[in-house]
Design a protein around this motif. Structure first.
Motif, PDB file in Angstrom:
ATOM      1  N   LYS A 252       5.411  -5.054   3.722  1.00 30.72           N
ATOM      2  CA  LYS A 252       5.491  -3.805   2.942  1.00 30.72           C
ATOM      3  C   LYS A 252       5.851  -2.610   3.821  1.00 30.72           C
ATOM      4  O   LYS A 252       6.675  -1.783   3.435  1.00 30.72           O
ATOM      5  N   ASP A 253       5.270  -2.503   5.006  1.00 37.29           N
ATOM      6  CA  ASP A 253       5.581  -1.364   5.886  1.00 37.29           C
ATOM      7  C   ASP A 253       7.057  -1.327   6.258  1.00 37.29           C
ATOM      8  O   ASP A 253       7.669  -0.253   6.301  1.00 37.29           O
ATOM      9  N   GLU A 254       7.635  -2.479   6.511  1.00 36.18           N
ATOM     10  CA  GLU A 254       9.051  -2.539   6.846  1.00 36.18           C
ATOM     11  C   GLU A 254       9.904  -2.121   5.646  1.00 36.18           C
ATOM     12  O   GLU A 254      10.912  -1.433   5.789  1.00 36.18           O
ATOM     13  N   ILE A 255       9.492  -2.528   4.446  1.00 29.05           N
ATOM     14  CA  ILE A 255      10.217  -2.152   3.234  1.00 29.05           C
ATOM     15  C   ILE A 255      10.191  -0.638   3.053  1.00 29.05           C
ATOM     16  O   ILE A 255      11.211  -0.022   2.741  1.00 29.05           O
ATOM     17  N   TYR A 256       9.028  -0.011   3.286  1.00 24.77           N
ATOM     18  CA  TYR A 256       8.927   1.447   3.150  1.00 24.77           C
ATOM     19  C   TYR A 256       9.880   2.146   4.107  1.00 24.77           C
ATOM     20  O   TYR A 256      10.538   3.117   3.743  1.00 24.77           O
ATOM     21  N   ARG A 257       9.984   1.647   5.346  1.00 20.83           N
ATOM     22  CA  ARG A 257      10.869   2.283   6.333  1.00 20.83           C
ATOM     23  C   ARG A 257      12.339   2.155   5.937  1.00 20.83           C
ATOM     24  O   ARG A 257      13.100   3.105   6.026  1.00 20.83           O
ATOM     25  N   VAL A 258      12.740   0.970   5.492  1.00 22.49           N
ATOM     26  CA  VAL A 258      14.135   0.760   5.090  1.00 22.49           C
ATOM     27  C   VAL A 258      14.463   1.615   3.867  1.00 22.49           C
ATOM     28  O   VAL A 258      15.519   2.237   3.792  1.00 22.49           O
TER      29      VAL A 258
END
Length: 189
Positions: free
Chosen positions: A42-48
């Protein structure tokens, strides 16, 4: 301005858009839907999503913590069986991105025209979903008939006893303490 007028912008020639431009700014129709109950990225999705200015709907069966960001929507779809999956499948369509490891949800979203990827980045297509669903259904049928189907090796059998997780050792594990040694069962009884 006339009394009772509902005009939002003050009349000013510099603030009025030229007649050739639309009144509303271009809105990117792409949305990222995250099947969040078991999503490890989820954290990676938020950044992208932030990098590309895309809105994100984080959908779970119950409350889930998300960053306070106007582009991130938290959706508690309910505790019913597949409530989060149904919520996503009803909304995802052409141009949207769905992140899930749930094969039936991936199938529904691909059929609706969405781009679907697993948390590891593997894209789901009609062809890959067909084979994966067939294997999944076969394994479910075998398990329900009492057939032992195995599975991945357990973490315990993946390394010798006495070797810490992540360590690589060419030495045999430490021998068990002798009976009656300090700290063994016989001393405590």
């Amino acid at each position: 301005m006339h009394p009772g007028s509902t005009r939002c912008l003050p009349e000013h020639p510099l603030r009025s858009p030229p007649k050739s431009q639309p009144m509303t700014p271009f809105l990117n129709p792409t949305r990222i839907y995250v099947d969040a109950d078991a999503c490890p990225v989820k954290d990676e999705i938020y950044r992208v999503a932030a990098r590309h200015g895309l809105p994100v709907s984080v959908v779970a069966g119950s409350f889930i913590r998300v960053p306070q960001d106007p582009m991130i929507e938290r959706v508690a779809a309910g505790s019913g069986m597949d409530a989060a999956d149904d919520w996503i499948a009803e909304r995802a369509g052409k141009g949207d991105i769905v992140v899930t490891s749930d094969i039936p949800l991936a199938s529904r979203c691909v059929k609706a025209g969405a781009e679907v990827i697993a948390p590891n980045g593997k894209p789901f297509t009609e062809q890959s979903i067909g084979m994966t669903l067939a294997v999944r259904n076969l394994m479910t049928d075998l398990r329900s008939s009492g057939e032992v189907t195995g599975g991945p090796k357990s973490f315990a059998s993946a390394r010798p006893l006495g070797v810490p997780v992540g360590a690589r050792s060419n030495h045999p594990p430490h021998p068990a303490p002798a009976r009656g040694a300090i700290g063994t069962e016989t001393e405590l009884n």
